[in-house]
Design a protein around this motif. Structure first.
Motif, PDB file in Angstrom:
ATOM      1  N   VAL A   1     -13.794  52.806  46.804  1.00 49.98           N
ATOM      2  CA  VAL A   1     -15.032  53.584  46.930  1.00 49.98           C
ATOM      3  C   VAL A   1     -15.189  54.085  48.366  1.00 49.98           C
ATOM      4  O   VAL A   1     -15.562  55.242  48.594  1.00 49.98           O
ATOM      5  CB  VAL A   1     -16.250  52.756  46.488  1.00 49.98           C
ATOM      6  N   SER A   2     -14.879  53.229  49.338  1.00 50.02           N
ATOM      7  CA  SER A   2     -15.004  53.622  50.747  1.00 50.02           C
ATOM      8  C   SER A   2     -14.130  54.820  51.069  1.00 50.02           C
ATOM      9  O   SER A   2     -14.574  55.782  51.714  1.00 50.02           O
ATOM     10  CB  SER A   2     -14.627  52.451  51.669  1.00 50.02           C
ATOM     11  N   SER A   3     -12.869  54.785  50.629  1.00 50.09           N
ATOM     12  CA  SER A   3     -11.952  55.892  50.950  1.00 50.09           C
ATOM     13  C   SER A   3     -12.239  57.126  50.098  1.00 50.09           C
ATOM     14  O   SER A   3     -12.148  58.256  50.582  1.00 50.09           O
ATOM     15  CB  SER A   3     -10.498  55.454  50.765  1.00 50.09           C
ATOM     16  N   ASP A   4     -12.637  56.925  48.844  1.00 46.89           N
ATOM     17  CA  ASP A   4     -12.917  58.068  47.972  1.00 46.89           C
ATOM     18  C   ASP A   4     -14.085  58.898  48.479  1.00 46.89           C
ATOM     19  O   ASP A   4     -14.083  60.133  48.378  1.00 46.89           O
ATOM     20  CB  ASP A   4     -13.207  57.596  46.540  1.00 46.89           C
ATOM     21  N   ILE A   5     -15.107  58.256  49.026  1.00 48.94           N
ATOM     22  CA  ILE A   5     -16.251  59.002  49.565  1.00 48.94           C
ATOM     23  C   ILE A   5     -15.790  59.903  50.709  1.00 48.94           C
ATOM     24  O   ILE A   5     -16.175  61.064  50.792  1.00 48.94           O
ATOM     25  CB  ILE A   5     -17.358  58.035  50.033  1.00 48.94           C
ATOM     26  N   GLU A   6     -14.927  59.377  51.567  1.00 46.99           N
ATOM     27  CA  GLU A   6     -14.445  60.172  52.705  1.00 46.99           C
ATOM     28  C   GLU A   6     -13.583  61.345  52.252  1.00 46.99           C
ATOM     29  O   GLU A   6     -13.508  62.370  52.927  1.00 46.99           O
ATOM     30  CB  GLU A   6     -13.642  59.293  53.672  1.00 46.99           C
ATOM     31  N   GLU A   7     -12.940  61.206  51.109  1.00 45.13           N
ATOM     32  CA  GLU A   7     -12.036  62.246  50.612  1.00 45.13           C
ATOM     33  C   GLU A   7     -12.699  63.121  49.551  1.00 45.13           C
ATOM     34  O   GLU A   7     -12.029  63.907  48.882  1.00 45.13           O
ATOM     35  CB  GLU A   7     -10.771  61.603  50.043  1.00 45.13           C
ATOM     36  N   THR A   8     -14.023  63.015  49.408  1.00 47.34           N
ATOM     37  CA  THR A   8     -14.828  63.723  48.396  1.00 47.34           C
ATOM     38  C   THR A   8     -14.305  63.506  46.971  1.00 47.34           C
ATOM     39  O   THR A   8     -14.469  64.357  46.109  1.00 47.34           O
ATOM     40  CB  THR A   8     -14.971  65.238  48.693  1.00 47.34           C
ATOM     41  N   LYS A   9     -13.711  62.336  46.751  1.00 48.17           N
ATOM     42  CA  LYS A   9     -13.271  61.970  45.389  1.00 48.17           C
ATOM     43  C   LYS A   9     -14.365  61.133  44.740  1.00 48.17           C
ATOM     44  O   LYS A   9     -14.177  59.973  44.371  1.00 48.17           O
ATOM     45  CB  LYS A   9     -11.950  61.208  45.447  1.00 48.17           C
ATOM     46  N   PHE A  10     -15.532  61.751  44.626  1.00 48.61           N
ATOM     47  CA  PHE A  10     -16.699  61.008  44.158  1.00 48.61           C
ATOM     48  C   PHE A  10     -16.547  60.565  42.708  1.00 48.61           C
ATOM     49  O   PHE A  10     -17.041  59.501  42.329  1.00 48.61           O
ATOM     50  CB  PHE A  10     -17.950  61.872  44.313  1.00 48.61           C
ATOM     51  N   ASN A  11     -15.882  61.384  41.901  1.00 48.33           N
ATOM     52  CA  ASN A  11     -15.719  61.023  40.492  1.00 48.33           C
ATOM     53  C   ASN A  11     -14.911  59.738  40.323  1.00 48.33           C
ATOM     54  O   ASN A  11     -15.242  58.873  39.512  1.00 48.33           O
ATOM     55  CB  ASN A  11     -15.095  62.180  39.702  1.00 48.33           C
ATOM     56  N   THR A  12     -13.849  59.581  41.122  1.00 53.39           N
ATOM     57  CA  THR A  12     -13.037  58.361  40.982  1.00 53.39           C
ATOM     58  C   THR A  12     -13.730  57.164  41.645  1.00 53.39           C
ATOM     59  O   THR A  12     -13.508  56.017  41.231  1.00 53.39           O
ATOM     60  CB  THR A  12     -11.630  58.559  41.576  1.00 53.39           C
ATOM     61  N   ALA A  13     -14.574  57.414  42.640  1.00 52.78           N
ATOM     62  CA  ALA A  13     -15.361  56.316  43.221  1.00 52.78           C
ATOM     63  C   ALA A  13     -16.306  55.748  42.167  1.00 52.78           C
ATOM     64  O   ALA A  13     -16.411  54.514  41.999  1.00 52.78           O
ATOM     65  CB  ALA A  13     -16.156  56.818  44.424  1.00 52.78           C
ATOM     66  N   ILE A  14     -16.996  56.641  41.448  1.00 48.81           N
ATOM     67  CA  ILE A  14     -17.918  56.192  40.401  1.00 48.81           C
ATOM     68  C   ILE A  14     -17.150  55.543  39.259  1.00 48.81           C
ATOM     69  O   ILE A  14     -17.568  54.518  38.707  1.00 48.81           O
ATOM     70  CB  ILE A  14     -18.772  57.375  39.905  1.00 48.81           C
ATOM     71  N   ALA A  15     -15.982  56.107  38.915  1.00 53.19           N
ATOM     72  CA  ALA A  15     -15.147  55.510  37.860  1.00 53.19           C
ATOM     73  C   ALA A  15     -14.723  54.092  38.246  1.00 53.19           C
ATOM     74  O   ALA A  15     -14.635  53.201  37.388  1.00 53.19           O
ATOM     75  CB  ALA A  15     -13.921  56.385  37.613  1.00 53.19           C
ATOM     76  N   THR A  16     -14.469  53.875  39.534  1.00 55.43           N
ATOM     77  CA  THR A  16     -14.105  52.534  40.016  1.00 55.43           C
ATOM     78  C   THR A  16     -15.254  51.554  39.795  1.00 55.43           C
ATOM     79  O   THR A  16     -15.035  50.409  39.382  1.00 55.43           O
ATOM     80  CB  THR A  16     -13.745  52.595  41.515  1.00 55.43           C
ATOM     81  N   LEU A  17     -16.481  52.001  40.048  1.00 56.30           N
ATOM     82  CA  LEU A  17     -17.639  51.137  39.833  1.00 56.30           C
ATOM     83  C   LEU A  17     -17.845  50.869  38.344  1.00 56.30           C
ATOM     84  O   LEU A  17     -18.229  49.756  37.949  1.00 56.30           O
ATOM     85  CB  LEU A  17     -18.893  51.780  40.431  1.00 56.30           C
ATOM     86  N   MET A  18     -17.585  51.853  37.513  1.00 54.46           N
ATOM     87  CA  MET A  18     -17.670  51.651  36.057  1.00 54.46           C
ATOM     88  C   MET A  18     -16.629  50.643  35.591  1.00 54.46           C
ATOM     89  O   MET A  18     -16.900  49.788  34.741  1.00 54.46           O
ATOM     90  CB  MET A  18     -17.496  52.992  35.336  1.00 54.46           C
ATOM     91  N   SER A  19     -15.417  50.747  36.141  1.00 56.22           N
ATOM     92  CA  SER A  19     -14.345  49.797  35.804  1.00 56.22           C
ATOM     93  C   SER A  19     -14.713  48.392  36.277  1.00 56.22           C
ATOM     94  O   SER A  19     -14.477  47.402  35.573  1.00 56.22           O
ATOM     95  CB  SER A  19     -13.039  50.256  36.446  1.00 56.22           C
ATOM     96  N   LEU A  20     -15.324  48.323  37.464  1.00 61.16           N
ATOM     97  CA  LEU A  20     -15.703  47.017  38.007  1.00 61.16           C
ATOM     98  C   LEU A  20     -16.757  46.345  37.136  1.00 61.16           C
ATOM     99  O   LEU A  20     -16.698  45.134  36.900  1.00 61.16           O
ATOM    100  CB  LEU A  20     -16.226  47.185  39.442  1.00 61.16           C
ATOM    101  N   ILE A  21     -17.704  47.128  36.630  1.00 62.91           N
ATOM    102  CA  ILE A  21     -18.736  46.508  35.786  1.00 62.91           C
ATOM    103  C   ILE A  21     -18.133  46.026  34.466  1.00 62.91           C
ATOM    104  O   ILE A  21     -18.579  45.035  33.886  1.00 62.91           O
ATOM    105  CB  ILE A  21     -19.931  47.467  35.564  1.00 62.91           C
ATOM    106  N   ASN A  22     -17.088  46.719  34.018  1.00 59.92           N
ATOM    107  CA  ASN A  22     -16.381  46.225  32.821  1.00 59.92           C
ATOM    108  C   ASN A  22     -15.727  44.879  33.100  1.00 59.92           C
ATOM    109  O   ASN A  22     -15.760  43.971  32.264  1.00 59.92           O
ATOM    110  CB  ASN A  22     -15.317  47.236  32.379  1.00 59.92           C
ATOM    111  N   THR A  23     -15.113  44.742  34.265  1.00 66.36           N
ATOM    112  CA  THR A  23     -14.485  43.470  34.651  1.00 66.36           C
ATOM    113  C   THR A  23     -15.536  42.367  34.763  1.00 66.36           C
ATOM    114  O   THR A  23     -15.328  41.236  34.297  1.00 66.36           O
ATOM    115  CB  THR A  23     -13.747  43.630  35.990  1.00 66.36           C
TER     116      THR A  23
END
Length: 801
Positions: free
Chosen positions: A661-683
């Motif tokens: 999430v930290s690196s995705d925000i800097e690279e404007t990859k906001f969709n994959t940052a949010i997808a990472t949080l969705m994956s984390l909540i599944n875990t």
């Protein structure tokens, strides 16, 4: 926790506002971050979802920076002068001031409802006289330095808006505002000499972090070319036609010339011309065409040969005919061109249409069929014959032209000087005075701002004059230089004026003595990160960079370039995949989403919907999917354990998420940052529990995207401060690695199964685990094992016979 978004969002927006937690502090000891978005034009329609997406990138970055300990300046303002408001004012018979104030209030309320973390103490409005005082001040500085001039020119004129438009504002032959056809009209125009800064604007691109396509668009817009200016004599007349060409090496192939129908040479030597009636008829036809129509490459070739005037090729002395044709414009270059039909397709088509000679000077094509535009050996070119390198040929011919005194090396730019006046009411008054004795005189600095008078009749004049021209009390004045009766300039500035320096005023919005205090400029400038639309990377960005370079040269600002970094957002398309428009009925109102599903849902969705820089269609089901995600986040409190520290099963997933999430925000990859949080909540759901510390890390990662919900959970955890100012989580690299990983096992290069092995395990142990797998064992049974290959943590391969 029950997710009552309406209650939560109103509560935290009120708290943020009352505690003023987003106000930037001048001269703080913290590192600074200046994040900028393109300030909106406050239209009556209010915000659309495109605004939300455009502002969300810097919003997320700004929130993350605050959590990283930065002093953040994230301002907002309104670019409120211009034709749309004035046209609406005329239509509804309402003063533009009233419309502007109403629209700004509406926009501000909408922006607050979405929860943007703007510093509302620094709002600027380009129509505020305290603001445009400094727009006028900058204009006068340019006037002082000779960058403002007046000229008669054929201009792009919109009959509907009754206003002169720059080329940038009339692309495709259409008015940018009302989309009516633009016509050509002779007019006196005020220009800014932006071409004086063309080289600096190009050079500055090497010092900034802009996407390659943005740099390329700016380079193309400026359009620098190197070549030669060449003088063509006219037979029997003591006159020369100067042309500019990027291919002086083809001069021996010039068989005719073309000049603009408006070229003054025609009127000067009208008595020598045997077909002036035909010339005048053609001129009249050209006057009905827009510049766009005249310069189109794919169109019928029209023109008239001038009878009585011939030019002389300066290198071979041959007489050549001179034509007028609509595709040559007086405003570009010298208003005259040389034509090399053998090696330019437009010249070729023209020569075929008018029966002009075609002479090959570069070998390689078949000029009986078409022009040859490639490279090759020079022929029929005297001292250039045998040359095969274009660069050498050009250098040689420039040397010869210079030696003979008939030409010189030169540089041209595609970009033209900036047409800077509008014949409308709703704009910054141009602070100049016309004196019969002194000429054009600037309004004294101490008399700024020159205030736009409050009038009841603000409709544009049918005579092409500004409505201000009707106000005698405004127009009639005394010359500041000699005291004689004089008249004010009645045109106003274009809308681009106020947006060319607004990022500077945010730094010191209430300063009456300077556009901004130099010490504050030194603290905040340059803008660290500027996000906006692709449609503004040429006009607005080039104009504002030009103003900034000028101010730097005058010692008024401290940086050469205004923006250190630029990013671009893609369009949000309608659910049907088309561009949103009212006529198509596919417009999505962001405030409807806020009302029905919540601001956090809207914020998460616009960044989750796809690649931030790409155009993406709206999808209602995905919006609701984001709402369900936030509801799951809200319910995490229910599975928090009393344990301290980290849950073993979540450690790797959590540290991976922090890193991603930290690196995705800097690279404007906001969709994959949010997808990472969705994956984390599944875990987390799979594990069935998490500690309080882990929940807090999760909501810190979520906070830039869904700040209202994050604040509520943070508060429920017993914190009295704001999560918006809490410390951004750090990851431990060693904890981002799984204890065990899955790798494929091949036999003779064919995959048989995957097995779980220790990360960085010993080769013997890994091979033993692979051989014990049932499917692998079956594949190896009865075979002679020739070789065992193990690429650590990637692949296992057994070679057998």
């Amino acid at each position: 926790m029950r997710y009552n978004f309406k209650q939560i969002e109103q509560k935290w927006q009120k708290e943020w506002d009352e505690k003023k937690i987003f106000q930037a502090q001048d001269f703080s000891d913290k590192p600074k971050f200046y994040g900028l978005v393109e300030f909106p034009y406050p239209s009556g329609a209010g915000m659309h979802v495109g605004h939300i997406k455009a502002y969300s990138s810097i919003e997320v970055v700004a929130r993350k920076r605050r959590m990283q300990g930065y002093n953040v300046l994230f301002p907002i303002g309104f670019d409120a002068f211009g034709l749309p408001t004035e046209n609406y004012a005329v239509k509804t018979n309402t003063h533009p001031r009233i419309i502007t104030d109403t629209n700004i209030e509406k926009f501000s309320n909408q922006l607050r409802k979405v929860g943007f973390s703007f510093d509302w103490s620094r709002v600027v409005d380009t129509t505020d006289e305290k603001y445009y005082k400094w727009t006028q001040w900058i204009f006068l500085k340019m006037f002082e330095k000779g960058l403002v001039f007046r000229d008669n020119a054929l201009v792009n004129y919109c009959p509907h808006c009754k206003v002169v438009l720059s080329n940038e504002d009339s692309q495709g032959g259409k008015c940018d505002i009302c989309h009516s056809d633009v016509i050509q009209k002779p007019k006196t125009v005020w220009y800014l000499k932006i071409t004086e800064y063309a080289d600096k604007l190009l050079q500055g691109l090497s010092d900034v972090d802009y996407p390659d396509n943005v740099k390329q668009q700016q380079e193309n817009w400026i359009g620098k070319s190197t070549g030669a200016f060449v003088d063509f004599s006219l037979d029997g007349i003591d006159e020369k036609l100067q042309i500019y060409t990027t291919r002086p090496d083809t001069l021996f192939g010039v068989t005719f010339m073309v000049i603009a129908p408006e070229h003054p040479l025609i009127d000067k030597y009208a008595d020598r011309i045997g077909n002036m009636d035909a010339i005048e008829n053609y001129r009249n036809e050209c006057a009905k065409k827009t510049e766009f129509e005249r310069t189109q490459l794919v169109k019928d070739k029209t023109g008239v040969k001038i009878e009585g005037i011939e030019a002389i090729n300066p290198l071979n002395g041959k007489k050549i005919p001179v034509f007028i044709a609509d595709y040559v414009m007086m405003g570009y270059g010298t208003g005259a061109i040389m034509a090399v039909p053998a090696h330019d397709q437009r010249d070729y088509d023209f020569a075929k249409a008018f029966g002009v000679d075609i002479i090959e000077v570069i070998k390689g094509g078949d000029i009986t069929k078409e022009a040859y535009t490639g490279d090759g050996e020079m022929v029929n070119s005297d001292f250039l014959n045998g040359f095969t390198n274009k660069k050498d040929s050009i250098a040689k011919v420039i040397e010869e032209l210079t030696k003979r005194g008939i030409g010189t090396a030169g540089v041209q730019f595609k970009m033209k000087d900036w047409a800077f006046n509008r014949q409308r009411y709703w704009g910054e008054p141009i602070p100049l005075i016309h004196c019969p004795s002194c000429g054009v005189v600037p309004v004294p600095y101490e008399e700024l701002p020159l205030i736009l008078p409050n009038v009841e009749q603000f409709e544009p004049g049918e005579d092409g004059q500004s409505p201000l021209a009707k106000i005698e009390s405004y127009v009639n004045c005394k010359c500041p230089k000699c005291g004689a009766d004089a008249k004010r300039e009645t045109d106003t500035m274009p809308q681009w004026a106020g947006s060319s320096w607004y990022f500077l005023r945010y730094i010191d919005p209430n300063n009456d003595n300077a556009l901004a205090d130099m010490e504050k400029l030194k603290y905040w400038m340059p803008v660290d990160w500027y996000n906006g639309g692709m449609e503004h990377v040429t006009r607005h960005m080039i104009y504002s960079r030009f103003w900034h370079h000028f101010l730097y040269d005058q010692g008024i600002v401290n940086t050469k370039e205004p923006y250190a970094k630029r990013t671009i957002q893609g369009l949000i398309l309608g659910p049907d995949g088309d561009k949103m428009s009212k006529s198509k009925g596919n417009v999505v109102d962001p405030l409807d989403i806020v009302e029905e599903l919540g601001a956090d849902t809207l914020r998460v969705y616009v960044l989750f919907m796809g690649d931030y820089g790409a155009a993406t269609p709206w999808n209602d089901s995905s919006v609701r999917g984001c709402k369900r995600f936030l509801e799951r986040v809200a319910s995490l409190e229910e599975i928090v354990t009393e344990e301290k520290g980290e849950t073993k099963e979540l450690t790797v997933a959590l540290h991976k998420a922090i890193k991603k999430v930290s690196s995705d925000i800097e690279e404007t990859k906001f969709n994959t940052a949010i997808a990472t949080l969705m994956s984390l909540i599944n875990t987390i759901t799979k594990v069935g529990k998490l500690t309080g510390e882990e929940l807090e890390i999760f909501i810190k990662l979520l906070a830039p995207f869904a700040p209202h919900l994050a604040e509520e959970i943070w508060h429920n955890r017993g914190h009295e401060d704001f999560i918006a100012l809490a410390q951004w989580p750090a990851y431990d690299e060693s904890k981002t690695v799984e204890d065990n990983i899955e790798v494929g096992v091949q036999v003779n290069g064919k995959l048989k199964n995957t097995v779980s092995i220790p990360f960085n395990g010993e080769k013997d142990e890994v091979l033993s685990i692979a051989k014990s797998d049932e499917k692998v064992a079956a594949a190896l049974a009865g075979k002679n094992l020739v070789k065992e290959i193990y690429v650590p943590n990637k692949i296992i391969n057994f070679v057998v016979k």
